[in-house]
Design a protein around this motif. Structure first.
Motif, short mmCIF file in Angstrom:
data_model
loop_
_atom_site.label_atom_id
_atom_site.label_comp_id
_atom_site.label_asym_id
_atom_site.label_seq_id
_atom_site.Cartn_x
_atom_site.Cartn_y
_atom_site.Cartn_z
N TYR A 1 0.82 -1.22 0.00
CA TYR A 1 0.00 0.00 0.00
C TYR A 1 0.85 1.26 0.00
CZ TYR A 1 -4.53 -2.28 0.31
OH TYR A 1 -5.67 -3.01 0.03
N SER A 2 2.09 1.16 0.43
CA SER A 2 3.00 2.29 0.29
C SER A 2 3.19 2.62 -1.19
CB SER A 2 4.33 1.97 0.95
OG SER A 2 5.21 3.08 0.90
N ASN A 3 3.38 1.58 -1.97
CA ASN A 3 3.52 1.74 -3.42
C ASN A 3 2.27 2.40 -3.99
OD1 ASN A 3 4.91 1.51 -5.84
ND2 ASN A 3 4.45 -0.67 -6.11
N VAL A 4 1.10 1.90 -3.60
CA VAL A 4 -0.16 2.46 -4.10
C VAL A 4 -0.29 3.93 -3.73
CG1 VAL A 4 -2.67 2.34 -3.95
CG2 VAL A 4 -1.33 0.22 -4.09
N ALA A 5 -0.04 4.24 -2.45
CA ALA A 5 -0.25 5.62 -1.98
C ALA A 5 0.69 6.59 -2.66
CB ALA A 5 -0.09 5.68 -0.46
N PHE A 6 1.99 6.25 -2.72
CA PHE A 6 2.96 7.19 -3.29
C PHE A 6 2.80 7.34 -4.79
CE2 PHE A 6 4.95 7.00 0.79
CZ PHE A 6 5.70 8.16 0.89
N GLN A 7 2.54 6.24 -5.48
CA GLN A 7 2.45 6.36 -6.94
C GLN A 7 1.11 6.94 -7.38
OE1 GLN A 7 5.40 6.13 -7.78
NE2 GLN A 7 5.96 4.94 -5.98
N SER A 8 0.01 6.57 -6.72
CA SER A 8 -1.28 7.15 -7.11
C SER A 8 -1.33 8.63 -6.82
CB SER A 8 -2.43 6.42 -6.41
OG SER A 8 -2.40 6.63 -5.01
N ALA A 9 -0.51 9.10 -5.84
CA ALA A 9 -0.45 10.53 -5.55
C ALA A 9 0.15 11.33 -6.70
CB ALA A 9 0.35 10.77 -4.28
N LYS A 10 0.81 10.64 -7.63
CA LYS A 10 1.43 11.31 -8.78
C LYS A 10 0.58 11.25 -10.04
CE LYS A 10 5.78 9.51 -6.98
NZ LYS A 10 6.81 8.47 -7.20
N LEU A 11 -0.58 10.56 -9.96
CA LEU A 11 -1.42 10.42 -11.15
C LEU A 11 -2.09 11.75 -11.50
CD1 LEU A 11 -3.19 7.03 -10.35
CD2 LEU A 11 -1.36 7.41 -12.03
N GLY A 12 -2.43 11.88 -12.77
CA GLY A 12 -3.14 13.07 -13.22
C GLY A 12 -4.58 13.08 -12.73
N PRO A 13 -5.25 14.23 -12.77
CA PRO A 13 -6.60 14.35 -12.21
C PRO A 13 -7.63 13.49 -12.91
CG PRO A 13 -5.99 16.32 -13.45
CD PRO A 13 -4.75 15.51 -13.32
N ASP A 14 -7.38 13.10 -14.15
CA ASP A 14 -8.36 12.30 -14.89
C ASP A 14 -8.06 10.81 -14.85
OD1 ASP A 14 -9.70 14.63 -15.67
OD2 ASP A 14 -8.38 14.90 -17.41
N GLU A 15 -7.00 10.41 -14.13
CA GLU A 15 -6.65 9.00 -14.07
C GLU A 15 -7.37 8.30 -12.91
OE1 GLU A 15 -2.50 7.90 -15.36
OE2 GLU A 15 -2.13 9.96 -14.73
N ASP A 16 -7.76 7.05 -13.15
CA ASP A 16 -8.55 6.27 -12.21
C ASP A 16 -7.64 5.66 -11.15
OD1 ASP A 16 -10.08 4.32 -10.89
OD2 ASP A 16 -11.31 3.94 -12.67
#
Length: 230
Positions: free
Chosen positions: A102-117
Motif C-alpha cells: 500500500y505504500s507503493n499504491v499511496a505514493f504512486q497514485s499521488a502522482k497520477l493526473g486528475p483524470d486517471e482512475d
C-alpha cells in the motif's frame, strides 16, 4: 498454517521505523517468533539499486516520473524478497514490514493526473505484485495516521542515508507530495477492508512511539490475526 504478514504504513517521517522496532519487541516479549523487513530493500540486487537511483533523482525530477514505471520498481523489489517472506511465514515467524504494497499504491497514485482512475491503478498494482510477481499478501496493513505537522521525523532532520549518497530523497523533499500521499492513505483506509487506521495523535497530541506500538498490538489482538505464541 503459515504465520501472517503484517505491514506498517505511513507518510515519510511518520515514525514507522521506530514504531515497527518497538512492535517487534512487544511481539517477541509475548512469545511470538518475528521476522522483520524494511522496504525498499536497497541491497536486493535487481531492483534495489534502481529504486535508490530513482529516489536520488537519477531518473529526472520527481514530478516528471511515470507512476506506472516507478510502481513496477517497488513491486519488483518485493518480488525479490518474496521467497524469504514466504519461508519466514512457513516457519511460523510473524512477518512485520516497515512499508509494503500500500505504500507503493499511496505514493504512486499521488502522482497520477486528475483524470486517471486511482482505483484502477491500485488494482493494477495489486495484480502485478500478488498475481504476476507472486508476492505474499499482507493479512492486514496498518496505516499510522499522523497529522503532517506533527510528524516526529521530518525529512530535514533525518540526515544522510547510504542509498542517497549525499543527495536528497525526492519523495521526502516534496511536501506537496506528502500531503497527497496522506490523502491517498486516508482514501485507502476508507475503501480497502484490509487497511486499518492507527490514530497516532487522537487528541491532537502525538502519542509516544511505545504507546503506538501498544495500540498496534491491541488492534492485532482484536482482529485475531496473530498465531498462538510459542
Amino acid at each position: 498454517m503459515d504465520a501472517p504478514l503484517l505491514a506498517i504504513e505511513g507518510v515519510d517521517g511518520a515514525g514507522k521505523s521506530t514504531v515497527t522496532a518497538l512492535l517487534v519487541d512487544v511481539l517477541r516479549a509475548r512469545g511470538h517468533d518475528v521476522a522483520t523487513y524494511d522496504f525498499p530493500v536497497y541491497d536486493a540486487p535487481r531492483f534495489g539499486p534502481l529504486i535508490a537511483r530513482f529516489l536520488r533523482g537519477g531518473f529526472g525530477p520527481m514530478n516528471q516520473s511515470e507512476p506506472w514505471f516507478v510502481g513496477m520498481l517497488f513491486a519488483g523489489n518485493r518480488a525479490e524478497l518474496a521467497p524469504a517472506l514466504r519461508a519466514d511465514a512457513a516457519a511460523g515467524r510473524v512477518v512485520v514490514t516497515d512499508r509494503f504494497s500500500y505504500s507503493n499504491v499511496a505514493f504512486q497514485s499521488a502522482k497520477l493526473g486528475p483524470d486517471e482512475d486511482r482505483d484502477a491503478f491500485a488494482d493494477w498494482l495489486a495484480h502485478l505484485e500478488f498475481e504476476a510477481f507472486g508476492v505474499p499478501r499482507p493479512a492486514v496493513s496498518f496505516w499510522l495516521h499522523v497529522p503532517l505537522a506533527l510528524r516526529p521525523g521530518l525529512a530535514a532532520e533525518r540526515g544522510d542515508r547510504e542509498y542517497l549518497d549525499g543527495a536528497v530523497d525526492v519523495h521526502e523533499a516534496d511536501e506537496s507530495l506528502q500531503l497527497r500521499v496522506h490523502e491517498a492513505y486516508a482514501y485507502l483506509a476508507a475503501t480497502r477492508p484490509d487497511v486499518e487506521t492507527i490514530e497516532c495523535a487522537p487528541d491532537g497530541v502525538l502519542l509516544p512511539p511505545a504507546a503506538v506500538a501498544e495500540a498496534l498490538w491491541d488492534r492485532m489482538a482484536a482482529l485475531d490475526v496473530l498465531p498462538p505464541p510459542r
